[in-house]
Write a protein that holds these residues in place. Structure first.
Motif, PDB file in Angstrom:
ATOM      1  N   LEU A 179      43.264  34.581  34.270  1.00  0.00           N
ATOM      2  CA  LEU A 179      43.810  35.729  33.544  1.00  0.00           C
ATOM      3  C   LEU A 179      45.284  35.924  33.859  1.00  0.00           C
ATOM      4  CD1 LEU A 179      40.854  38.246  33.978  1.00  0.00           C
ATOM      5  CD2 LEU A 179      41.514  37.068  31.874  1.00  0.00           C
ATOM      6  N   VAL A 180      45.632  35.783  35.129  1.00  0.00           N
ATOM      7  CA  VAL A 180      47.023  36.012  35.527  1.00  0.00           C
ATOM      8  C   VAL A 180      47.938  34.903  35.008  1.00  0.00           C
ATOM      9  CG1 VAL A 180      48.545  36.222  37.545  1.00  0.00           C
ATOM     10  CG2 VAL A 180      46.349  37.378  37.520  1.00  0.00           C
ATOM     11  N   GLN A 181      47.378  33.737  34.697  1.00  0.00           N
ATOM     12  CA  GLN A 181      48.186  32.650  34.158  1.00  0.00           C
ATOM     13  C   GLN A 181      48.632  32.913  32.726  1.00  0.00           C
ATOM     14  OE1 GLN A 181      45.713  29.187  34.695  1.00  0.00           O
ATOM     15  NE2 GLN A 181      46.458  28.801  36.779  1.00  0.00           N
ATOM     16  N   MET A 182      48.042  33.906  32.064  1.00  0.00           N
ATOM     17  CA  MET A 182      48.465  34.243  30.713  1.00  0.00           C
ATOM     18  C   MET A 182      49.899  34.782  30.749  1.00  0.00           C
ATOM     19  SD  MET A 182      45.055  36.148  29.243  1.00  0.00           S
ATOM     20  CE  MET A 182      45.933  36.613  27.733  1.00  0.00           C
ATOM     21  N   PRO A 183      50.728  34.425  29.790  1.00  0.00           N
ATOM     22  CA  PRO A 183      52.125  34.901  29.783  1.00  0.00           C
ATOM     23  C   PRO A 183      52.207  36.427  29.777  1.00  0.00           C
ATOM     24  CG  PRO A 183      51.798  33.148  28.172  1.00  0.00           C
ATOM     25  CD  PRO A 183      50.441  33.526  28.662  1.00  0.00           C
ATOM     26  N   GLY A 184      53.034  36.967  30.647  1.00  0.00           N
ATOM     27  CA  GLY A 184      53.303  38.398  30.650  1.00  0.00           C
ATOM     28  C   GLY A 184      52.263  39.253  31.332  1.00  0.00           C
ATOM     29  N   VAL A 185      51.261  38.643  31.954  1.00  0.00           N
ATOM     30  CA  VAL A 185      50.189  39.412  32.598  1.00  0.00           C
ATOM     31  C   VAL A 185      50.548  39.670  34.053  1.00  0.00           C
ATOM     32  CG1 VAL A 185      47.795  39.352  33.383  1.00  0.00           C
ATOM     33  CG2 VAL A 185      48.364  38.651  31.054  1.00  0.00           C
ATOM     34  N   GLU A 186      50.384  40.912  34.493  1.00  0.00           N
ATOM     35  CA  GLU A 186      50.628  41.293  35.884  1.00  0.00           C
ATOM     36  C   GLU A 186      49.333  41.841  36.474  1.00  0.00           C
ATOM     37  OE1 GLU A 186      53.173  44.591  38.456  1.00  0.00           O
ATOM     38  OE2 GLU A 186      53.841  44.030  36.441  1.00  0.00           O
ATOM     39  N   PHE A 187      48.870  41.215  37.549  1.00  0.00           N
ATOM     40  CA  PHE A 187      47.630  41.634  38.215  1.00  0.00           C
ATOM     41  C   PHE A 187      47.871  42.916  39.005  1.00  0.00           C
ATOM     42  CE2 PHE A 187      45.038  41.661  42.071  1.00  0.00           C
ATOM     43  CZ  PHE A 187      43.765  41.599  41.545  1.00  0.00           C
ATOM     44  N   LYS A 188      46.936  43.883  38.917  1.00  0.00           N
ATOM     45  CA  LYS A 188      47.023  45.130  39.668  1.00  0.00           C
ATOM     46  C   LYS A 188      46.015  45.157  40.816  1.00  0.00           C
ATOM     47  CE  LYS A 188      50.353  47.083  37.367  1.00  0.00           C
ATOM     48  NZ  LYS A 188      51.648  47.332  38.029  1.00  0.00           N
ATOM     49  N   PHE A 189      44.749  45.216  40.519  1.00  0.00           N
ATOM     50  CA  PHE A 189      43.721  45.200  41.555  1.00  0.00           C
ATOM     51  C   PHE A 189      42.371  44.908  40.919  1.00  0.00           C
ATOM     52  CE2 PHE A 189      44.388  49.620  40.314  1.00  0.00           C
ATOM     53  CZ  PHE A 189      43.111  50.041  39.973  1.00  0.00           C
ATOM     54  N   THR A 190      41.411  44.602  41.787  1.00  0.00           N
ATOM     55  CA  THR A 190      40.027  44.365  41.359  1.00  0.00           C
ATOM     56  C   THR A 190      39.115  45.296  42.142  1.00  0.00           C
ATOM     57  OG1 THR A 190      40.453  42.040  40.850  1.00  0.00           O
ATOM     58  CG2 THR A 190      38.154  42.674  41.199  1.00  0.00           C
ATOM     59  N   GLU A 191      38.146  45.904  41.470  1.00  0.00           N
ATOM     60  CA  GLU A 191      37.148  46.727  42.137  1.00  0.00           C
ATOM     61  C   GLU A 191      35.777  46.376  41.569  1.00  0.00           C
ATOM     62  OE1 GLU A 191      37.754  50.880  41.344  1.00  0.00           O
ATOM     63  OE2 GLU A 191      38.446  50.499  39.330  1.00  0.00           O
ATOM     64  N   VAL A 192      34.744  46.766  42.302  1.00  0.00           N
ATOM     65  CA  VAL A 192      33.378  46.503  41.879  1.00  0.00           C
ATOM     66  C   VAL A 192      32.767  47.809  41.383  1.00  0.00           C
ATOM     67  CG1 VAL A 192      31.095  45.707  42.575  1.00  0.00           C
ATOM     68  CG2 VAL A 192      33.140  44.611  43.508  1.00  0.00           C
ATOM     69  N   ILE A 193      32.345  47.828  40.148  1.00  0.00           N
ATOM     70  CA  ILE A 193      31.736  49.003  39.540  1.00  0.00           C
ATOM     71  C   ILE A 193      30.382  48.599  38.991  1.00  0.00           C
ATOM     72  CG2 ILE A 193      31.937  50.774  37.758  1.00  0.00           C
ATOM     73  CD1 ILE A 193      34.955  50.471  37.926  1.00  0.00           C
ATOM     74  N   GLY A 194      29.330  49.236  39.493  1.00  0.00           N
ATOM     75  CA  GLY A 194      27.987  48.921  39.034  1.00  0.00           C
ATOM     76  C   GLY A 194      27.599  47.473  39.241  1.00  0.00           C
ATOM     77  N   GLY A 195      28.105  46.869  40.304  1.00  0.00           N
ATOM     78  CA  GLY A 195      27.750  45.503  40.631  1.00  0.00           C
ATOM     79  C   GLY A 195      28.564  44.446  39.915  1.00  0.00           C
ATOM     80  N   GLN A 196      29.505  44.838  39.058  1.00  0.00           N
ATOM     81  CA  GLN A 196      30.341  43.877  38.350  1.00  0.00           C
ATOM     82  C   GLN A 196      31.802  44.095  38.716  1.00  0.00           C
ATOM     83  OE1 GLN A 196      28.130  44.609  34.344  1.00  0.00           O
ATOM     84  NE2 GLN A 196      29.193  42.664  34.108  1.00  0.00           N
ATOM     85  N   SER A 197      32.550  42.983  38.761  1.00  0.00           N
ATOM     86  CA  SER A 197      33.965  43.058  39.085  1.00  0.00           C
ATOM     87  C   SER A 197      34.753  43.507  37.861  1.00  0.00           C
ATOM     88  CB  SER A 197      34.470  41.699  39.567  1.00  0.00           C
ATOM     89  OG  SER A 197      33.858  41.351  40.789  1.00  0.00           O
ATOM     90  N   VAL A 198      35.686  44.425  38.094  1.00  0.00           N
ATOM     91  CA  VAL A 198      36.565  44.923  37.038  1.00  0.00           C
ATOM     92  C   VAL A 198      38.004  44.671  37.477  1.00  0.00           C
ATOM     93  CG1 VAL A 198      37.289  46.905  35.669  1.00  0.00           C
ATOM     94  CG2 VAL A 198      34.897  46.686  36.389  1.00  0.00           C
ATOM     95  N   VAL A 199      38.720  43.879  36.686  1.00  0.00           N
ATOM     96  CA  VAL A 199      40.095  43.504  37.001  1.00  0.00           C
ATOM     97  C   VAL A 199      41.035  44.371  36.169  1.00  0.00           C
ATOM     98  CG1 VAL A 199      41.747  41.608  37.113  1.00  0.00           C
ATOM     99  CG2 VAL A 199      39.306  41.138  37.383  1.00  0.00           C
ATOM    100  N   THR A 200      41.978  45.018  36.837  1.00  0.00           N
ATOM    101  CA  THR A 200      42.976  45.831  36.133  1.00  0.00           C
ATOM    102  C   THR A 200      44.260  45.020  35.976  1.00  0.00           C
ATOM    103  OG1 THR A 200      42.029  47.887  36.977  1.00  0.00           O
ATOM    104  CG2 THR A 200      44.281  47.980  36.149  1.00  0.00           C
ATOM    105  N   LEU A 201      44.740  44.920  34.726  1.00  0.00           N
ATOM    106  CA  LEU A 201      45.914  44.116  34.414  1.00  0.00           C
ATOM    107  C   LEU A 201      46.924  44.953  33.630  1.00  0.00           C
ATOM    108  CD1 LEU A 201      44.088  40.935  33.014  1.00  0.00           C
ATOM    109  CD2 LEU A 201      44.909  41.266  35.351  1.00  0.00           C
ATOM    110  N   GLU A 202      48.196  44.636  33.809  1.00  0.00           N
ATOM    111  CA  GLU A 202      49.244  45.142  32.922  1.00  0.00           C
ATOM    112  C   GLU A 202      49.723  43.981  32.068  1.00  0.00           C
ATOM    113  OE1 GLU A 202      53.892  46.348  33.205  1.00  0.00           O
ATOM    114  OE2 GLU A 202      52.605  47.236  34.755  1.00  0.00           O
ATOM    115  N   MET A 203      49.842  44.206  30.753  1.00  0.00           N
ATOM    116  CA  MET A 203      50.180  43.088  29.866  1.00  0.00           C
ATOM    117  C   MET A 203      50.735  43.619  28.544  1.00  0.00           C
ATOM    118  SD  MET A 203      46.307  41.955  28.744  1.00  0.00           S
ATOM    119  CE  MET A 203      46.905  40.511  27.900  1.00  0.00           C
ATOM    120  N   ASP A 204      51.241  42.691  27.705  1.00  0.00           N
ATOM    121  CA  ASP A 204      51.698  43.058  26.365  1.00  0.00           C
ATOM    122  C   ASP A 204      50.488  43.414  25.510  1.00  0.00           C
ATOM    123  OD1 ASP A 204      54.294  42.471  27.103  1.00  0.00           O
ATOM    124  OD2 ASP A 204      54.201  40.404  26.356  1.00  0.00           O
TER     125      ASP A 204
END
Length: 1010
Positions: A179-204
């Motif tokens: 996901l972070v390899q996509m152009p213009g994507v900035e990784f913020k953080f990852t958390e686990v909600i209800g047993g699944q990972s949720v990745v927060t990204l800033e992007m166009d």
């Protein structure tokens, strides 16, 4: 009162559904739902993106065989609700069942499924690929109006903050990387909600739709746009329920408490602090302003969070808004500098001290850290809090032993996730940080304004929030709320700093957005005061001990037992012990001086030791913690009955050591019954011909021990239990001896004691119905290999492999890989599939590491233990452990190593899998998928041992050495009764012939073992 439930099993299926998977038809898609669709219908799928009409069945399973082997997801709909039988059938057929989708549908992985078996299940009515169009929230594509300034600025720049939910059982690290390899994507953080990972990204925003092409992505939505404020922090740290503030409701707002604020200048003219009275004792907020008047955004913001109050329930009201403050600037970074500042505030009435600053240039326990420990050891009623660095590694002086190190969570709705704080442990291995509170985009008082706010982020914002919470806890005790939960001046007392600290840490909750609990990142978790403080109507109660100050504390070897009643198992039992240690010596690399340990013993005798956790709760029979001045025990479903809480002065190297205890759960403090248990666990096995000494401890509780009632009851070879006397060692400690036993004796025993009011009690509680058992024999080591030398292991690789294989790996350094190329115990080498830099992984097939043969012939039992590592793999990679007795290989474990791992120790009983022969081998099989996917596996510390028993050479009790223990031997014992004797007449081998030897001889009556 009881109730009876009836379960009705289903009958025949509708004939119309018998062929639902035969035809292939198109989808009827609806972009919006009608009123009818508000009630889920069985012939539709309800996604945010669209409602899918499944009235006609789609795709016979044989049509998806060609694509089911790919790592993608499908949606599978049933003709009705899932049942245990249906779930079992699907799992048996290899279907990996994921999230539920209304109606009656599931996101599934079919890559390993027997599709013919699934197709034959008449209850499966619809299957199709999980469409990319289902992965995108309409809102994230259309945009929205934002209220917070940072989100407005992002929107103006054509950027968006998105939450990307990943499918279950995917390689999270690999997904993040792609996901972070996509152009213009900035990784913020990852958390686990209800047993699944949720990745927060800033992007166009224009690129958001591209996220749907990633196979690991389940759903993409706009991240919440929330104004983060002190007003949310107030309810988060009390109950984590919106606007639920029982501490405030009870009348506790910080009244009577003074918080020392060491920070930048505080704007005393701001409405959060201003008063018509001059600064001093009569001022409503500031009792002392110890520097020339100045203002700073940081200091004003911090003070507002801790104790500010504009008179309105908004962002300008702090946590302890009824408290006052003593204010000063940040001291020089020296021991004397911090001592001077803290002592001055103490003299002005402050007992809580907040510090949102530090030295990021060192991790050492230096004079600055020592200064905090000196102050708290000398001022036991005080509590000092310090914000952890916002960097990646824990720094100084939050590494001081006695203060509380604070990290910052996200704010609502992500308060279970990390915002910022350096990761522990300290350089010497102690657990820091210890506690968390919201500190991300916190809005509080702004300097150089009459009554305005500003938003700041950092541990600096979390620390004063916990300081305010500490003031509320201190007021709780000082106003007499303990133990009744209602204010009562007759119950009022001044709590020690360790008690306030223990109460705060007993209020913590696991931060589910951070893996593991407790951990070096979250410490003990986030503050939730209502989990520790008791108020009328609460099911969770509080019991504390706070009458052991340093002057009256423990010395080495001393211990104190407390009785604690657990009245139900529905509430977790949490016990926290804290103490203020003597400051570490200047120049010492490890500052730990005194070691006091927390132990809890359940009614059945299970022993828990502080800070020994596994799976998010205390592990039974764990080892003691020798370095931390905070110890905690957490049992999620505790046994009901009388518990023993024991404080042990394991090593008090300077002075005497006080402590405080806070226990919460379905607990009460008395009266407690008398109990008896083992001081140390009995050995699992003993050698033939050996006697066994047991140390027995009685906890009188609120009762009195009846003299002579402490006994050991012993049975040999399933015979009757016979009483064996005990010897009193100290007031409540006794010693009992199991006499020498031989192969086949199978000794079983229990303890008993009697209290004046309790009556007779046993350990284990069921006594003769459930005794303890000791095996007789010895484990002989066949192999103990940490791979430092070559001991006959063989490596074989599939000829099709393009690279890699098992190789002896080195620990970290020397240019070798850092993940996972470090062995499990630090001794040196281990076997790895990928020990070197570059593309050296085992692409395209299996690689096998096989042990030499173990000779278990003649063994009664056998065990093999090993440390194993796996991680950073493709979803189709596997790691298997197999065992053979010379015949076919039998699988011990076969795992899909999806995602990062750590070294894990496993122990297997060989006889559970194969026969105990002379040709037993174990092997480790790493199977890697092609296309250069990195597979890393490791094996270390393999130990193989066989259990056997050979009768003792001597025949104890055979006084006349004629090969049989009989009446003549009993007569011979009477002739030497009371004398010192180390021969066969001394049957229990204590050195003296006495009554116990007669009892032992009776147990051994008969022919001597050959």
């Amino acid at each position: 009162m009881s109730s009876t439930s009836h379960r009705v099993r289903g009958g025949s299926r509708r004939a119309a559904l018998a062929c639902t998977l035969v035809a292939t038809v198109g989808l009827a898609l609806s972009a919006s739902a009608s009123a009818q669709d508000l009630v889920p219908q069985n012939d539709k799928l309800y996604f945010q993106a669209e409602t899918v009409d499944t009235a006609a069945p789609v795709k016979a399973l044989h049509k998806v065989r060609a694509i089911a082997a790919e790592p993608q997801r499908f949606v599978l709909q049933l003709d009705g609700p899932m049942s245990p039988a249906r779930r079992e059938a699907l799992i048996e057929a290899g279907v990996v069942i994921g999230s539920y989708v209304p109606a009656n549908a599931f996101i599934v992985d079919l890559s390993g499924a027997d599709l013919a078996s699934v197709e034959a299940m008449g209850f499966v009515r619809f299957v199709d690929e999980f469409r990319p169009s289902w992965k995108l929230s309409p809102q994230v594509l259309a945009g929205r109006e934002y209220t917070s300034e940072d989100r407005k600025l992002l929107d103006m720049a054509g950027r968006v903050l998105v939450n990307v939910t990943l499918f279950e059982n995917v390689n999270v690290a690999d997904a993040e990387r792609k996901l972070v390899q996509m152009p213009g994507v900035e990784f913020k953080f990852t958390e686990v909600i209800g047993g699944q990972s949720v990745v927060t990204l800033e992007m166009d925003r224009a690129k958001v739709a591209d996220l749907a092409a990633h196979s690991a992505v389940q759903f993409v939505e706009d991240a919440p746009d929330v104004d983060y404020r002190n007003s949310t922090t107030r309810w988060i740290i009390q109950t984590n329920q919106v606007n639920n503030t029982p501490v405030y409701d009870a009348g506790i707002h910080g009244e009577g408490q003074i918080i020392g604020v060491l920070d930048g200048g505080v704007d005393s003219n701001h409405c959060s602090f201003s008063d018509t009275q001059p600064i001093g004792p009569s001022h409503r907020k500031i009792v002392a302003y110890n520097n020339s008047f100045s203002t700073s955004s940081h200091g004003t913001h911090v003070a507002g969070t801790a104790a500010g109050d504009s008179g309105t329930n908004n962002d300008l009201r702090g946590i302890a808004y009824g408290a006052k403050m003593a204010v000063n600037t940040i001291p020089s970074f020296t021991e004397s500098g911090i001592l001077q500042r803290l002592n001055l505030h103490h003299s002005q009435g402050a007992r809580i001290h907040t510090n949102s600053w530090g030295d990021d240039g060192t991790t050492a326990y230096n004079s600055l850290a020592r200064g905090f420990d000196v102050f708290l050891r000398n001022n036991e009623d005080d509590v000092v809090l310090l914000a952890v660095t916002n960097g990646s590694v824990l720094r100084n002086p939050e590494n001081a032993k006695n203060l509380i190190a604070v990290g910052a969570t996200q704010d609502t709705p992500s308060q279970a996730s990390h915002c910022t704080a350096g990761i522990g442990p300290t350089a010497d291995g102690r657990r820091k940080p210890e506690i968390y509170a919201p500190g991300c985009s916190t809005i509080s008082a702004n300097d150089d304004t009459a009554c305005s706010t500003t938003s700041l982020t950092g541990t600096s914002m979390a620390c004063p929030a916990v300081a305010g919470a500490a003031a509320l806890v201190r007021q709780y005790y000082m106003d007499g709320f303990y133990p009744s939960g209602m204010e009562n001046s007759l119950d009022a007392f001044t709590p020690s700093g360790p008690l306030v600290k223990a109460t705060l840490l007993n209020s913590t909750r696991d931060m589910t957005g951070i893996g593991g609990f407790p951990s070096n990142l979250e410490g003990w978790g986030r503050t939730t005061l209502d989990d520790a403080l008791f108020f009328p109507g609460d099911s969770r109660r509080l019991v504390v001990v706070d009458d052991v100050r340093n002057a009256d504390g423990l010395t080495t070897g001393e211990s104190v037992d407390y009785g604690l009643n657990v009245d139900g198992s529905g509430e977790p039992l949490r016990i926290t012990m804290a103490f203020y240690d003597v400051p570490g010596a200047s120049g010492a690399s490890n500052p730990v001086v005194n070691n006091v340990d927390l132990v809890a013993i359940s009614p059945s005798g299970t022993t828990y030791r502080g800070n020994n956790f596994s799976g998010g709760q205390s592990a039974p029979n764990g080892s003691a913690d020798a370095i931390n001045s905070v110890e905690q025990i957490l049992v999620n479903n505790p046994e009901q009955g009388g518990w023993t809480v024991r404080i042990v002065g394991t090593a008090v190297n300077s002075g005497t050591q006080g402590y405080a205890i806070a226990a919460s759960g379905a607990v009460s403090d008395g009266p407690t019954a008398l109990s008896v248990n083992l001081d140390m666990a009995a050995p699992e096995i003993i050698a033939p011909g050996s006697s066994t000494e047991l140390t027995i401890r009685v906890n009188p509780g609120d009762d009195m021990l009846v003299g002579g009632s402490t006994k050991l009851q012993l049975s040999i070879a399933n015979g009757s239990f016979i009483e064996i006397g005990t010897t009193q060692i100290s007031e409540n400690v006794f010693r009992g001896t199991i006499p020498p036993v031989d192969c086949g004796d199978d000794p079983r025993f229990f303890l008993q004691a009697e209290g004046v009011t309790t009556g007779t009690v046993f350990f284990p509680p069921a006594g003769a119905a459930d005794p303890l058992q000791i095996g007789v024999g010895e484990f002989a080591i066949e192999l103990m290999d940490n791979f430092e030398t070559d001991t006959g292991w063989t490596v074989s690789n599939d000829p099709s492999l393009t690279a890699g294989g098992w190789a002896r790996g080195l620990p970290l350094g020397g240019g070798d890989r850092s993940d996972p190329a470090t062995d499990s115990d630090g001794s040196g080498q281990c076997f790895l599939t990928d020990p070197n830099d570059g593309d050296t992984d085992v692409d395209g097939g299996p690689t096998i590491l096989t042990s030499p043969a173990f000779d278990f012939s003649g063994s009664l039992d056998a065990q093999i233990s090993y440390d194993r590592y796996y991680g950073n793999s493709d979803i189709s990679d596997t790691f298997a452990v197999e065992i053979s007795d010379g015949g076919p290989w039998v699988t011990v474990e076969n795992v899909n190593p999806n995602g990062a791992s750590t070294w894990t120790t496993r122990t297997i009983n060989v006889a559970d899998f194969v026969s105990l022969t002379s040709t037993v081998r174990i092997r480790f099989v790493a199977s890697d998928s092609p296309n250069n996917s990195v597979f890393e596996a490791g094996v270390d510390n393999v130990v193989a041992s066989g259990f056997s028993c050979e009768s003792a050479a001597a025949c104890l009790g055979d006084c006349d050495a004629n090969g049989v223990v009989n009446f003549e031997d009993l007569v011979a014992m009477l002739f030497v009764f009371g004398s010192d004797d180390n021969g066969m007449c001394n049957a229990d081998q204590t050195g003296r012939v006495d009554f116990d030897d007669l009892v032992t001889a009776l147990f051994l009556f008969g022919p001597c073992p050959k």
